[in-house]
Every structure is written in C-alpha cells, then in structure tokens.
Design an enzyme around this catalytic site. Structure first.
Site, PDB file in Angstrom:
ATOM      1  N   ASP A  67       0.769  -0.960   0.136  1.00  0.00           N
ATOM      2  CA  ASP A  67      -0.122   0.234  -0.042  1.00  0.00           C
ATOM      3  C   ASP A  67       0.562   1.244  -0.232  1.00  0.00           C
ATOM      4  O   ASP A  67       2.225   1.091   0.167  1.00  0.00           O
ATOM      5  CB  ASP A  67      -1.175   0.166   1.029  1.00  0.00           C
ATOM      6  CG  ASP A  67      -0.274  -0.329   2.329  1.00  0.00           C
ATOM      7  OD1 ASP A  67       1.005  -0.514   2.234  1.00  0.00           O
ATOM      8  OD2 ASP A  67      -1.209  -0.966   3.569  1.00  0.00           O
ATOM      9  N   ASN A 136      -7.190  -2.323  14.683  1.00  0.00           N
ATOM     10  CA  ASN A 136      -8.653  -2.749  14.289  1.00  0.00           C
ATOM     11  C   ASN A 136      -8.474  -4.014  13.879  1.00  0.00           C
ATOM     12  O   ASN A 136      -9.929  -3.934  12.800  1.00  0.00           O
ATOM     13  CB  ASN A 136      -8.915  -1.935  13.775  1.00  0.00           C
ATOM     14  CG  ASN A 136      -8.583  -1.369  12.806  1.00  0.00           C
ATOM     15  OD1 ASN A 136      -7.473  -2.156  12.006  1.00  0.00           O
ATOM     16  ND2 ASN A 136      -8.403   0.051  11.691  1.00  0.00           N
ATOM     17  N   HIS A 138      -6.836  -4.481  10.647  1.00  0.00           N
ATOM     18  CA  HIS A 138      -6.730  -4.075   9.050  1.00  0.00           C
ATOM     19  C   HIS A 138      -5.155  -5.356   8.432  1.00  0.00           C
ATOM     20  O   HIS A 138      -4.460  -5.254   9.691  1.00  0.00           O
ATOM     21  CB  HIS A 138      -6.312  -2.616   8.591  1.00  0.00           C
ATOM     22  CG  HIS A 138      -5.689  -2.359   9.362  1.00  0.00           C
ATOM     23  ND1 HIS A 138      -6.009  -0.793   9.332  1.00  0.00           N
ATOM     24  CD2 HIS A 138      -4.592  -2.648   9.687  1.00  0.00           C
ATOM     25  CE1 HIS A 138      -4.739  -0.134   9.401  1.00  0.00           C
ATOM     26  NE2 HIS A 138      -3.570  -1.697   9.529  1.00  0.00           N
ATOM     27  N   GLU A 143      -9.850  -1.868   6.012  1.00  0.00           N
ATOM     28  CA  GLU A 143     -10.546  -1.819   7.002  1.00  0.00           C
ATOM     29  C   GLU A 143     -11.366  -2.590   7.179  1.00  0.00           C
ATOM     30  O   GLU A 143     -12.505  -2.834   6.392  1.00  0.00           O
ATOM     31  CB  GLU A 143     -10.330  -0.134   6.873  1.00  0.00           C
ATOM     32  CG  GLU A 143      -9.417   1.098   6.739  1.00  0.00           C
ATOM     33  CD  GLU A 143      -8.870   1.175   8.408  1.00  0.00           C
ATOM     34  OE1 GLU A 143      -8.283   0.105   8.877  1.00  0.00           O
ATOM     35  OE2 GLU A 143      -8.110   2.249   7.996  1.00  0.00           O
TER      36      GLU A 143
HETATM   37  P1  PGA Z   1       2.700  -1.333  12.960  1.00  0.00           P
HETATM   38  O1  PGA Z   1       1.244  -1.078  11.403  1.00  0.00           O
HETATM   39  O2  PGA Z   1       3.965  -2.462  12.144  1.00  0.00           O
HETATM   40  O3  PGA Z   1       3.293   0.129  12.822  1.00  0.00           O
HETATM   41  O4  PGA Z   1       1.715  -2.261  14.018  1.00  0.00           O
HETATM   42  C1  PGA Z   1       0.514  -2.371  11.581  1.00  0.00           C
HETATM   43  C2  PGA Z   1      -0.601  -2.281  10.162  1.00  0.00           C
HETATM   44  O5  PGA Z   1      -1.165  -1.279  10.518  1.00  0.00           O
HETATM   45  O6  PGA Z   1      -0.882  -3.528   9.113  1.00  0.00           O
END
Ligand code: PGA
Length: 240
Positions: A67, A136, A138, A143
């Site tokens: 992404d 959350n 995702h 999301e």
């Molecule tokens: P993070 O993010 O590794 O910074 O915790 C993970 C994500 O949002 O997929």
C-alpha cells in the site's frame, strides 16, 4: 496456520528474517510482497545485515508493497516508498526496476490500481507475502467494514488508523485520509504468507484470528482460509 511464538520483537524479526532468507535461497528470483510500519522494521534490518554479510543476494528478487498513501509524493518522508528506501531498498542489491509500490502520485488512482494488480499477475503472483496487522484488525489498508474489496483499490482510512499512524506525523491532521491498497484477493493469492505480530495492542485482532471465526469486521481473520500462513507473534501479542 502455523504459530511461532517468540520472546520479543527482536526474536520475531530474526525468525521472519530466516524464513525470508530461506525463500530467497530456494528461489533466487522470488517475488516478495512487502509491508511497511513498525512491525517489519526489524525484519528489514535482519535482511540488510544478512546481505552485508554476503549471506543473501537480492539481485533477482522482485518486490511488491501492499500500500501507499494517496495522494503523496514518493519523496515525502512519510511516503511508504521513502520508508522502504530507507529500511531496505538502499541497504541491499535490489534492482530499482524490480521494486514496486503503488504510485501515490498517479493522476488516476483507479487506473493505477488496475495496473498494479496486472503487474503482479504478469510477474506470476507473489511467492511470499509479509504482513503486519493494524490494532483494528486491518491488513494492508483493508479496514474493518461490511464489505471488503478483492483487488487493489483506493480506500478511505478509518479514524482508528489515522490516529494509530499519527505517531509518524506532526499531528493527526497531517495524516493522509486516503490510500491505495492491495485488496483481499491480492493478498490471499500469495502462495505463502508470514504474519508478524508484536505488542499488546495487537492482542485482540490476533486472538480473533486464532479463534478461527471469519468476519469482515476484522479483516485479518480471512487468513484462516489461506493454506500456507505462518504467524510469528511475540509474547506480548500472545497475551504474556
Ligand atoms: P504497525 O502497523 O506495524 O506500525 O503496527 C501495522 C499495520 O497497520 O498493518
């Protein structure tokens, strides 16, 4: 799903590094799916170290990132391109033409998404996908929602994600509100997946995945339907 529990973040990173190295040793022209965020930083440091020690060669490896914020210029120090360049591209012998990330400054987001999925298909798909999870649930920027998208698409970030990612920006107001993200099918078509999970704030989505129920409200639970997933989680994420 295989579950590997590690003592801490450093061990998780090392375990993932060995698996990626094994993949490249077995198939030097592997197509890797890569992720950004705090979770894979240690993995990229491991891979960079192995390359510096001449234990790993990326000259035939191709990479596709999950992404990118949209719109964003890749020279912006908050872009995911910038992150990847800083943590991996500039540290190993990946060829510039072999690294791919959705173009955050494409004039036409929809056309960029279609072209990105086609490029992955034209390269025979992803051999090994590295994933993290949002608190959350995702994966990439898919999301929690009533419906999830199959292909790469433009997505509106949730308040939870904007808040979580604001730690990298001067303020939450500076976090882009939209992003280009691989869809669920793009991820599920990867032949192997490594899910890295670290920290107590990931306990809830990890527990939902391990419970074996599938819901679009927690996109990571979809991984239960994939035939080759290795979860590498540290003790904090497992609940101590
Ligand atoms: P993070 O993010 O590794 O910074 O915790 C993970 C994500 O949002 O997929």
């Amino acid at each position: 799903m295989r579950l590997i529990t590690c003592e801490n973040y450093a061990e998780m990173s090392k375990a993932a590094g060995l698996m990626v190295a094994g993949q490249i040793a077995l198939k030097p022209n592997s197509v890797l799916g890569l992720a950004t965020g705090s979770t894979p930083e240690g993995l990229y440091a491991e891979l960079s170290r192995m390359y510096a020690n001449k234990d790993l060669d990326f000259s035939e490896v191709k990479t596709f990132n999950l992404d990118e914020y949209y719109p964003i210029d890749r020279a912006n120090d908050q872009s995911y391109y910038y992150f990847m360049n800083q943590h991996l591209y500039s540290k190993v012998n990946l060829k510039a033409e072999n690294v791919h990330i959705p173009n955050g400054s494409a004039a036409n987001a929809e056309a960029e998404c279609v072209a990105y999925d086609k490029l992955i298909d034209d390269n025979c798909g992803i051999d090994l996908q590295i994933l993290g999870i949002g608190n959350n649930g995702h994966i990439a920027f898919n999301e929690p929602a009533g419906e999830l998208s199959a292909g790469t698409h433009l997505v509106k970030l949730t308040e939870n994600t904007i808040e979580a990612n604001s730690r990298f920006f001067a303020s939450a107001d500076d976090v882009p509100r939209t992003a280009l993200t691989s869809g669920m099918a793009t991820i599920m078509k990867a032949r192997k997946i490594i899910l890295m999970v670290s920290g107590a704030n990931k306990r809830e989505p990890l527990a939902k995945l391990l419970a074996g129920k599938i819901t679009t409200d927690c996109p990571v639970t979809m991984l239960s339907m994939h035939s080759d997933v290795t979860i590498i989680a540290d003790k904090a994420a497992m609940g101590g």
